[in-house]
Scaffold this motif. Sequence first.
Motif, PDB file in Angstrom:
ATOM      1  N   GLY A 151       0.828  -1.194   0.000  1.00 33.82           N
ATOM      2  CA  GLY A 151       0.000   0.000   0.000  1.00 33.82           C
ATOM      3  C   GLY A 151       0.869   1.253   0.000  1.00 33.82           C
ATOM      4  N   ASN A 152       0.308   2.293   0.500  1.00 31.34           N
ATOM      5  CA  ASN A 152      -1.079   2.485   0.893  1.00 31.34           C
ATOM      6  C   ASN A 152      -1.540   3.896   0.497  1.00 31.34           C
ATOM      7  OD1 ASN A 152       0.379   3.912   2.881  1.00 31.34           O
ATOM      8  ND2 ASN A 152      -1.103   3.427   4.472  1.00 31.34           N
ATOM      9  N   VAL A 153      -1.252   4.285  -0.745  1.00 24.60           N
ATOM     10  CA  VAL A 153      -1.630   5.605  -1.247  1.00 24.60           C
ATOM     11  C   VAL A 153      -3.153   5.716  -1.328  1.00 24.60           C
ATOM     12  CG1 VAL A 153      -1.449   7.220  -3.188  1.00 24.60           C
ATOM     13  CG2 VAL A 153       0.510   5.773  -2.573  1.00 24.60           C
ATOM     14  N   ASP A 154      -3.673   6.840  -0.897  1.00 24.76           N
ATOM     15  CA  ASP A 154      -5.114   7.095  -0.975  1.00 24.76           C
ATOM     16  C   ASP A 154      -5.559   7.041  -2.438  1.00 24.76           C
ATOM     17  OD1 ASP A 154      -7.696   8.158  -0.984  1.00 24.76           O
ATOM     18  OD2 ASP A 154      -7.215   9.774   0.414  1.00 24.76           O
ATOM     19  N   PRO A 155      -6.551   6.194  -2.772  1.00 25.92           N
ATOM     20  CA  PRO A 155      -7.030   6.148  -4.160  1.00 25.92           C
ATOM     21  C   PRO A 155      -7.468   7.507  -4.667  1.00 25.92           C
ATOM     22  CG  PRO A 155      -7.954   4.342  -2.895  1.00 25.92           C
ATOM     23  CD  PRO A 155      -7.279   5.247  -1.912  1.00 25.92           C
ATOM     24  N   GLY A 156      -7.966   8.354  -3.764  1.00 28.92           N
ATOM     25  CA  GLY A 156      -8.388   9.691  -4.153  1.00 28.92           C
ATOM     26  C   GLY A 156      -7.255  10.572  -4.619  1.00 28.92           C
ATOM     27  N   ALA A 157      -6.016  10.206  -4.252  1.00 25.01           N
ATOM     28  CA  ALA A 157      -4.863  10.995  -4.682  1.00 25.01           C
ATOM     29  C   ALA A 157      -4.724  10.999  -6.196  1.00 25.01           C
ATOM     30  CB  ALA A 157      -3.585  10.445  -4.043  1.00 25.01           C
ATOM     31  N   LEU A 158      -5.276   9.987  -6.856  1.00 22.88           N
ATOM     32  CA  LEU A 158      -5.185   9.907  -8.311  1.00 22.88           C
ATOM     33  C   LEU A 158      -6.084  10.926  -9.008  1.00 22.88           C
ATOM     34  CD1 LEU A 158      -4.959   6.057  -8.926  1.00 22.88           C
ATOM     35  CD2 LEU A 158      -3.133   7.749  -8.824  1.00 22.88           C
ATOM     36  N   PHE A 159      -6.881  11.650  -8.247  1.00 14.22           N
ATOM     37  CA  PHE A 159      -7.647  12.769  -8.803  1.00 14.22           C
ATOM     38  C   PHE A 159      -6.851  14.074  -8.727  1.00 14.22           C
ATOM     39  CE2 PHE A 159     -11.111   9.830  -7.691  1.00 14.22           C
ATOM     40  CZ  PHE A 159     -11.814   9.827  -8.891  1.00 14.22           C
ATOM     41  N   GLY A 160      -5.691  14.031  -8.073  1.00 11.76           N
ATOM     42  CA  GLY A 160      -4.881  15.227  -7.920  1.00 11.76           C
ATOM     43  C   GLY A 160      -4.004  15.492  -9.134  1.00 11.76           C
ATOM     44  N   GLY A 210      -4.366   2.192  -1.236  1.00 14.74           N
ATOM     45  CA  GLY A 210      -4.958   1.655  -0.016  1.00 14.74           C
ATOM     46  C   GLY A 210      -6.301   1.001  -0.266  1.00 14.74           C
ATOM     47  N   HIS A 211      -6.762   1.049  -1.509  1.00 12.32           N
ATOM     48  CA  HIS A 211      -7.999   0.403  -1.947  1.00 12.32           C
ATOM     49  C   HIS A 211      -7.932   0.375  -3.465  1.00 12.32           C
ATOM     50  CE1 HIS A 211     -12.304  -0.570  -2.231  1.00 12.32           C
ATOM     51  NE2 HIS A 211     -12.219  -0.894  -0.941  1.00 12.32           N
ATOM     52  N   GLY A 212      -9.025  -0.027  -4.105  1.00 10.07           N
ATOM     53  CA  GLY A 212      -9.000  -0.102  -5.555  1.00 10.07           C
ATOM     54  C   GLY A 212      -9.087   1.254  -6.242  1.00 10.07           C
ATOM     55  N   VAL A 213      -8.690   1.272  -7.517  1.00 12.39           N
ATOM     56  CA  VAL A 213      -8.822   2.480  -8.335  1.00 12.39           C
ATOM     57  C   VAL A 213     -10.298   2.873  -8.395  1.00 12.39           C
ATOM     58  CG1 VAL A 213      -8.457   3.503 -10.606  1.00 12.39           C
ATOM     59  CG2 VAL A 213      -6.826   1.822  -9.714  1.00 12.39           C
ATOM     60  N   LEU A 214     -10.594   4.128  -8.143  1.00 14.24           N
ATOM     61  CA  LEU A 214     -11.975   4.599  -8.091  1.00 14.24           C
ATOM     62  C   LEU A 214     -12.539   4.862  -9.485  1.00 14.24           C
ATOM     63  CD1 LEU A 214     -11.586   7.145  -5.155  1.00 14.24           C
ATOM     64  CD2 LEU A 214     -12.538   4.828  -5.027  1.00 14.24           C
ATOM     65  N   VAL A 215     -13.835   4.632  -9.610  1.00 10.74           N
ATOM     66  CA  VAL A 215     -14.514   4.949 -10.862  1.00 10.74           C
ATOM     67  C   VAL A 215     -14.361   6.449 -11.138  1.00 10.74           C
ATOM     68  CG1 VAL A 215     -16.730   5.012 -12.037  1.00 10.74           C
ATOM     69  CG2 VAL A 215     -16.178   3.095 -10.544  1.00 10.74           C
ATOM     70  N   GLY A 216     -14.056   6.797 -12.362  1.00  7.40           N
ATOM     71  CA  GLY A 216     -13.880   8.199 -12.727  1.00  7.40           C
ATOM     72  C   GLY A 216     -12.456   8.688 -12.612  1.00  7.40           C
ATOM     73  N   THR A 217     -11.559   7.853 -12.105  1.00  3.87           N
ATOM     74  CA  THR A 217     -10.152   8.242 -12.015  1.00  3.87           C
ATOM     75  C   THR A 217      -9.600   8.490 -13.421  1.00  3.87           C
ATOM     76  OG1 THR A 217      -9.810   6.952 -10.000  1.00  3.87           O
ATOM     77  CG2 THR A 217      -7.855   7.497 -11.305  1.00  3.87           C
ATOM     78  N   PRO A 218      -8.942   9.623 -13.647  1.00  5.34           N
ATOM     79  CA  PRO A 218      -8.357   9.874 -14.976  1.00  5.34           C
ATOM     80  C   PRO A 218      -7.355   8.785 -15.346  1.00  5.34           C
ATOM     81  CG  PRO A 218      -8.417  11.893 -13.678  1.00  5.34           C
ATOM     82  CD  PRO A 218      -8.763  10.778 -12.743  1.00  5.34           C
ATOM     83  N   GLU A 219      -7.554   8.191 -16.488  1.00  3.41           N
ATOM     84  CA  GLU A 219      -6.686   7.091 -16.914  1.00  3.41           C
ATOM     85  C   GLU A 219      -5.232   7.535 -17.020  1.00  3.41           C
ATOM     86  OE1 GLU A 219      -6.646   3.702 -20.458  1.00  3.41           O
ATOM     87  OE2 GLU A 219      -8.435   4.933 -20.092  1.00  3.41           O
ATOM     88  N   GLU A 220      -5.029   8.775 -17.445  1.00  3.88           N
ATOM     89  CA  GLU A 220      -3.663   9.266 -17.580  1.00  3.88           C
ATOM     90  C   GLU A 220      -2.969   9.385 -16.227  1.00  3.88           C
ATOM     91  OE1 GLU A 220      -6.445  12.919 -17.842  1.00  3.88           O
ATOM     92  OE2 GLU A 220      -6.398  10.811 -18.495  1.00  3.88           O
ATOM     93  N   ASN A 221      -3.761   9.569 -15.159  1.00  4.85           N
ATOM     94  CA  ASN A 221      -3.173   9.649 -13.824  1.00  4.85           C
ATOM     95  C   ASN A 221      -2.731   8.284 -13.320  1.00  4.85           C
ATOM     96  OD1 ASN A 221      -3.663  12.342 -13.972  1.00  4.85           O
ATOM     97  ND2 ASN A 221      -5.085  12.442 -12.246  1.00  4.85           N
ATOM     98  N   VAL A 222      -3.451   7.249 -13.718  1.00 11.41           N
ATOM     99  CA  VAL A 222      -3.015   5.896 -13.383  1.00 11.41           C
ATOM    100  C   VAL A 222      -1.706   5.590 -14.106  1.00 11.41           C
ATOM    101  CG1 VAL A 222      -3.601   3.438 -13.494  1.00 11.41           C
ATOM    102  CG2 VAL A 222      -5.379   5.122 -12.970  1.00 11.41           C
ATOM    103  N   ALA A 223      -1.642   5.976 -15.367  1.00 15.62           N
ATOM    104  CA  ALA A 223      -0.408   5.785 -16.127  1.00 15.62           C
ATOM    105  C   ALA A 223       0.748   6.533 -15.466  1.00 15.62           C
ATOM    106  CB  ALA A 223      -0.605   6.261 -17.564  1.00 15.62           C
ATOM    107  N   HIS A 224       0.470   7.740 -14.977  1.00 15.14           N
ATOM    108  CA  HIS A 224       1.496   8.529 -14.304  1.00 15.14           C
ATOM    109  C   HIS A 224       1.953   7.846 -13.023  1.00 15.14           C
ATOM    110  CE1 HIS A 224       3.758  12.054 -13.076  1.00 15.14           C
ATOM    111  NE2 HIS A 224       3.078  12.111 -11.938  1.00 15.14           N
ATOM    112  N   PHE A 225       1.020   7.243 -12.297  1.00 12.66           N
ATOM    113  CA  PHE A 225       1.364   6.520 -11.068  1.00 12.66           C
ATOM    114  C   PHE A 225       2.409   5.447 -11.373  1.00 12.66           C
ATOM    115  CE2 PHE A 225       1.051   3.445  -7.724  1.00 12.66           C
ATOM    116  CZ  PHE A 225       0.661   4.141  -6.577  1.00 12.66           C
TER     117      PHE A 225
END
Length: 330
Positions: free
Chosen positions: A271-280, A306-321
């Motif tokens: 873990g344990n990054v907040d899934p909501g951080a991917l909206f930042g 710290g949980h699953g990727v949230l619905v609506g998360t920008p795909e490009e932000n997941v790639a950046h992660f």
Amino acid sequence: MSCSIHQPWPLCSYLTPPQKLSVSSSNPKFHNRVRCTLIESLAEANPSSTVEPLLLRAVRGETVQRPPVWLMRQAGRYMKSYRELCEKYPMFRERSENVELAVRISLQPWKSFKPDGVKNEAAVLGFVGAPFTLASYVIEGGSSKHFAKIKQMAFQSPKVLHALLKIFAESMVKYIQYQADSGAQVVQIFDSWATELSPVDFEEFSLPYLKHIVDSVKRTHPSLPLILYASGSGGLLERLYLSGVDVISLDWKVDMTEARKRLGENVAVQGNVDPGALFGSKDFIKKRIYDTVAKAGRNKHILNLGHGVLVGTPEENVAHFFEVAKGITY
């Protein structure tokens, strides 16, 4: 048409290059019980062909150059390619019980995020639900806010609940063994709803069955690492450790430094990054990743949310992660 990847619990998901796992499509148990999902554990650059996946080496405490990384729910509705596939195949059971579709879905994040490759550069992960969580869905009839029905059974008819939990525990032992024999190199156990129990009730209705699963699997597959995830488990960390698993997966509500101190050095953490951080912003995501890795330290850490990727998360932000994670050097 709308589509949903939500499911009560992940019974089985495989993180695998397609050539590493072969399951016959004629196997009815596979069709009825298995959902294949690719969950890539990214390896270090230019590994030798004889080197095991980074995730396995990190869990064992070997010296690695960076933490392995994968994300829970990394294949799902936030991906355009998945939403397009859902329009063609709107029924979840069709997508999850058809081997070809399941593999196709599994490979979507693999192709999108350009991990380091396949062969020994990825680990194969299996998933199962824990007995108490499975029993919760059966007794509650789905998700629940207060879990009143299963608690009523626990406190009024504990023998009945224990009988059900024993059945699920034995089934999950066989299921994990089946996954390991089919190619899984690591298995994650989800006890999503065990944290609805008080500590004393967790010790009665969850912990013994987790320990039974771990002990039974280790007798037949002693080198198979087991990960345990329970959302909201901050008050139960020490008890999760008593299950005997190799890795404790932390949600974002627990400070990584504090968790490390409470769990000690003998168990790996995930873990344990907040899934909501991917909206930042991308800078914000990078800072959160660096902060988590710094707190976790160099030893026995798997980078994840710290949980699953949230619905609506920008795909490009997941790639950046993934890009940031793969660029880390201890």
